[in-house]
Design a protein around this motif. Structure first.
Motif, PDB file in Angstrom:
ATOM      1  N   PRO A 140      -3.532   1.864  -4.005  1.00 54.40           N
ATOM      2  CA  PRO A 140      -4.676   0.948  -4.013  1.00 54.40           C
ATOM      3  C   PRO A 140      -4.947   0.292  -2.667  1.00 54.40           C
ATOM      4  O   PRO A 140      -6.098   0.031  -2.320  1.00 54.40           O
ATOM      5  N   ARG A 141      -3.881   0.024  -1.911  1.00 55.44           N
ATOM      6  CA  ARG A 141      -4.053  -0.622  -0.604  1.00 55.44           C
ATOM      7  C   ARG A 141      -3.367   0.219   0.463  1.00 55.44           C
ATOM      8  O   ARG A 141      -2.223   0.639   0.290  1.00 55.44           O
ATOM      9  N   PRO A 142      -4.056   0.474   1.578  1.00 52.12           N
ATOM     10  CA  PRO A 142      -3.486   1.330   2.625  1.00 52.12           C
ATOM     11  C   PRO A 142      -2.548   0.556   3.544  1.00 52.12           C
ATOM     12  O   PRO A 142      -2.421  -0.668   3.451  1.00 52.12           O
ATOM     13  N   LYS A 143      -1.861   1.280   4.413  1.00 49.15           N
ATOM     14  CA  LYS A 143      -1.163   0.631   5.522  1.00 49.15           C
ATOM     15  C   LYS A 143      -2.198  -0.195   6.293  1.00 49.15           C
ATOM     16  O   LYS A 143      -3.332   0.235   6.422  1.00 49.15           O
ATOM     17  N   PRO A 144      -1.888  -1.406   6.757  1.00 49.51           N
ATOM     18  CA  PRO A 144      -0.563  -2.017   6.961  1.00 49.51           C
ATOM     19  C   PRO A 144       0.048  -2.703   5.745  1.00 49.51           C
ATOM     20  O   PRO A 144       1.085  -3.341   5.871  1.00 49.51           O
ATOM     21  N   PHE A 145      -0.607  -2.628   4.573  1.00 51.11           N
ATOM     22  CA  PHE A 145       0.040  -3.145   3.378  1.00 51.11           C
ATOM     23  C   PHE A 145       1.275  -2.304   3.053  1.00 51.11           C
ATOM     24  O   PHE A 145       1.320  -1.111   3.367  1.00 51.11           O
ATOM     25  N   PRO A 146       2.261  -2.888   2.395  1.00 55.63           N
ATOM     26  CA  PRO A 146       3.492  -2.150   2.110  1.00 55.63           C
ATOM     27  C   PRO A 146       3.378  -1.180   0.938  1.00 55.63           C
ATOM     28  O   PRO A 146       4.309  -0.406   0.691  1.00 55.63           O
ATOM     29  N   ASP A 147       2.253  -1.224   0.212  1.00 56.82           N
ATOM     30  CA  ASP A 147       2.108  -0.469  -1.029  1.00 56.82           C
ATOM     31  C   ASP A 147       2.515   1.006  -0.930  1.00 56.82           C
ATOM     32  O   ASP A 147       3.221   1.508  -1.827  1.00 56.82           O
ATOM     33  N   PRO A 148       2.077   1.750   0.114  1.00 53.27           N
ATOM     34  CA  PRO A 148       2.435   3.173   0.156  1.00 53.27           C
ATOM     35  C   PRO A 148       3.944   3.410   0.173  1.00 53.27           C
ATOM     36  O   PRO A 148       4.450   4.289  -0.551  1.00 53.27           O
ATOM     37  N   TYR A 149       4.661   2.633   0.971  1.00 49.51           N
ATOM     38  CA  TYR A 149       6.103   2.842   1.061  1.00 49.51           C
ATOM     39  C   TYR A 149       6.832   2.333  -0.176  1.00 49.51           C
ATOM     40  O   TYR A 149       7.802   2.948  -0.634  1.00 49.51           O
ATOM     41  N   LEU A 150       6.364   1.234  -0.744  1.00 52.28           N
ATOM     42  CA  LEU A 150       6.968   0.747  -1.982  1.00 52.28           C
ATOM     43  C   LEU A 150       6.763   1.752  -3.121  1.00 52.28           C
ATOM     44  O   LEU A 150       7.676   1.999  -3.919  1.00 52.28           O
ATOM     45  N   ARG A 151       5.576   2.342  -3.186  1.00 49.87           N
ATOM     46  CA  ARG A 151       5.296   3.323  -4.234  1.00 49.87           C
ATOM     47  C   ARG A 151       6.145   4.581  -4.049  1.00 49.87           C
ATOM     48  O   ARG A 151       6.670   5.134  -5.020  1.00 49.87           O
ATOM     49  N   ALA A 152       6.297   5.011  -2.808  1.00 50.87           N
ATOM     50  CA  ALA A 152       7.117   6.194  -2.544  1.00 50.87           C
ATOM     51  C   ALA A 152       8.559   5.954  -2.968  1.00 50.87           C
ATOM     52  O   ALA A 152       9.186   6.813  -3.608  1.00 50.87           O
ATOM     53  N   ALA A 153       9.107   4.793  -2.626  1.00 57.16           N
ATOM     54  CA  ALA A 153      10.485   4.478  -3.015  1.00 57.16           C
ATOM     55  C   ALA A 153      10.607   4.430  -4.535  1.00 57.16           C
ATOM     56  O   ALA A 153      11.590   4.931  -5.106  1.00 57.16           O
ATOM     57  N   GLU A 154       9.614   3.845  -5.185  1.00 55.18           N
ATOM     58  CA  GLU A 154       9.630   3.777  -6.648  1.00 55.18           C
ATOM     59  C   GLU A 154       9.642   5.175  -7.268  1.00 55.18           C
ATOM     60  O   GLU A 154      10.420   5.456  -8.195  1.00 55.18           O
ATOM     61  N   LEU A 155       8.795   6.062  -6.757  1.00 54.71           N
ATOM     62  CA  LEU A 155       8.725   7.421  -7.302  1.00 54.71           C
ATOM     63  C   LEU A 155      10.003   8.215  -7.034  1.00 54.71           C
ATOM     64  O   LEU A 155      10.384   9.078  -7.825  1.00 54.71           O
ATOM     65  N   LEU A 156      10.658   7.919  -5.915  1.00 55.86           N
ATOM     66  CA  LEU A 156      11.929   8.590  -5.609  1.00 55.86           C
ATOM     67  C   LEU A 156      13.097   7.985  -6.377  1.00 55.86           C
ATOM     68  O   LEU A 156      14.171   8.582  -6.433  1.00 55.86           O
ATOM     69  N   GLY A 157      12.881   6.791  -6.917  1.00 56.19           N
ATOM     70  CA  GLY A 157      13.949   6.125  -7.647  1.00 56.19           C
ATOM     71  C   GLY A 157      14.987   5.487  -6.758  1.00 56.19           C
ATOM     72  O   GLY A 157      16.161   5.395  -7.135  1.00 56.19           O
ATOM     73  N   VAL A 158      14.567   5.021  -5.556  1.00 55.21           N
ATOM     74  CA  VAL A 158      15.499   4.366  -4.637  1.00 55.21           C
ATOM     75  C   VAL A 158      15.006   2.964  -4.309  1.00 55.21           C
ATOM     76  O   VAL A 158      13.805   2.680  -4.381  1.00 55.21           O
ATOM     77  N   ASP A 159      15.938   2.099  -3.974  1.00 61.12           N
ATOM     78  CA  ASP A 159      15.594   0.766  -3.481  1.00 61.12           C
ATOM     79  C   ASP A 159      15.018   0.926  -2.081  1.00 61.12           C
ATOM     80  O   ASP A 159      15.587   1.641  -1.250  1.00 61.12           O
ATOM     81  N   ILE A 160      13.913   0.247  -1.806  1.00 63.62           N
ATOM     82  CA  ILE A 160      13.279   0.389  -0.490  1.00 63.62           C
ATOM     83  C   ILE A 160      14.230  -0.046   0.630  1.00 63.62           C
ATOM     84  O   ILE A 160      14.155   0.468   1.751  1.00 63.62           O
ATOM     85  N   ALA A 161      15.162  -0.952   0.330  1.00 62.63           N
ATOM     86  CA  ALA A 161      16.135  -1.380   1.344  1.00 62.63           C
ATOM     87  C   ALA A 161      17.088  -0.256   1.726  1.00 62.63           C
ATOM     88  O   ALA A 161      17.743  -0.321   2.770  1.00 62.63           O
ATOM     89  N   ASP A 162      17.154   0.776   0.893  1.00 54.16           N
ATOM     90  CA  ASP A 162      18.017   1.917   1.175  1.00 54.16           C
ATOM     91  C   ASP A 162      17.248   3.078   1.803  1.00 54.16           C
ATOM     92  O   ASP A 162      17.718   4.219   1.804  1.00 54.16           O
ATOM     93  N   ALA A 163      16.067   2.778   2.330  1.00 56.61           N
ATOM     94  CA  ALA A 163      15.220   3.809   2.939  1.00 56.61           C
ATOM     95  C   ALA A 163      14.975   3.506   4.411  1.00 56.61           C
ATOM     96  O   ALA A 163      14.996   2.355   4.843  1.00 56.61           O
ATOM     97  N   VAL A 164      14.732   4.574   5.159  1.00 58.43           N
ATOM     98  CA  VAL A 164      14.298   4.465   6.553  1.00 58.43           C
ATOM     99  C   VAL A 164      12.881   5.010   6.635  1.00 58.43           C
ATOM    100  O   VAL A 164      12.587   6.091   6.128  1.00 58.43           O
ATOM    101  N   VAL A 165      11.994   4.241   7.248  1.00 56.25           N
ATOM    102  CA  VAL A 165      10.611   4.649   7.488  1.00 56.25           C
ATOM    103  C   VAL A 165      10.490   5.101   8.934  1.00 56.25           C
ATOM    104  O   VAL A 165      11.013   4.433   9.841  1.00 56.25           O
ATOM    105  N   ILE A 166       9.804   6.228   9.163  1.00 58.98           N
ATOM    106  CA  ILE A 166       9.540   6.702  10.529  1.00 58.98           C
ATOM    107  C   ILE A 166       8.037   6.688  10.754  1.00 58.98           C
ATOM    108  O   ILE A 166       7.276   7.325  10.018  1.00 58.98           O
ATOM    109  N   GLU A 167       7.596   5.976  11.785  1.00 58.72           N
ATOM    110  CA  GLU A 167       6.174   5.759  12.044  1.00 58.72           C
ATOM    111  C   GLU A 167       5.848   5.869  13.532  1.00 58.72           C
ATOM    112  O   GLU A 167       6.712   5.647  14.382  1.00 58.72           O
TER     113      GLU A 167
END
Length: 225
Positions: A140-167
């Protein structure tokens, strides 16, 4: 928080593939078709933005089309360019992706491009590079909102704190930081000094899963103090 990263979430344009020049050419052709002008500096202001936000900027430059129609037109033009000229991968990106996969680290492609284009790019990588592909038309909201990365972590079933983002863009870095992920900046067209990334690497060339794990481990340790 795990001391080891459970997932690496990748931006696409400018991070995995060097498609920014294709987008700039498509934007220039579209603006000029309506009698306007579009410079490199104009194009740079769109790097990392959501496509609808970019379309609204193009409307201000004289493109008399609905925002959704602009998005479809640009996507079609860039997709045609990819088919004609191929996919220019960023240095080190495919190699790091392959190493992550070989070491059991989950991966996702999190792009503001439409999913249909992202799937076209992914199909040309040559191996199964991602567990998940999330397009800009799926949040629903693009970057710079966190929604895309939060949704990706949710779909992968991981805590976002356990992820690395490369940008590669300040907009993307802002989204990664806002999500709570360890955020790695790898600048391409624009510098990222002061953008807020946890760390900047000049390139992905020679980088491996070991480097990603060390980065996450160090940041996790600092956050636990």
């Amino acid at each position: 928080m795990s001391s080891e990263p459970l997932a690496v979430l990748w931006d696409m344009d400018g991070t995995v593939v060097d498609t920014e020049p294709y987008w700039m050419d498509a934007e220039t052709a579209l603006v000029e078709s309506y009698g306007g002008s579009w410079t490199d500096d104009d194009a740079l202001q769109l790097v990392g933005n959501g496509l609808v936000d970019s379309a609204r900027v193009l409307q201000r430059y004289g493109v008399r089309m609905e925002a959704d129609a602009i998005v479809q037109r640009l996507t079609d033009d860039v997709a045609s360019r990819l088919r004609a000229d191929g996919v220019p991968f960023r240095p080190g990106a495919r190699e790091l992706l392959a190493d992550l996969r070989a070491n059991g680290v989950r991966t996702a492609l999190v792009t503001m491009s439409m999913k249909r284009m992202a799937l076209d790019v992914v199909s040309l990588i040559g191996f199964t590079a991602f567990d998940l592909v999330l397009g800009g038309d799926e949040v629903p909201r693009p970057k710079p909102f966190p929604d895309p990365y939060l949704r990706a972590a949710e779909l992968l079933g991981v805590d976002i704190a356990d992820a690395v983002v490369i940008e590669d863009s300040a907009t993307g870095v802002a989204a990664g930081r806002a999500s709570g992920a360890v955020t790695l900046g790898v600048p391409h067209i624009l510098p990222l000094d002061g953008a807020g990334a946890h760390e900047l690497w000049p390139s992905l060339v020679g980088r491996t899963t070991t480097d990603i794990r060390a980065l996450h481990r160090r940041l996790a340790k600092e956050d636990s103090r």
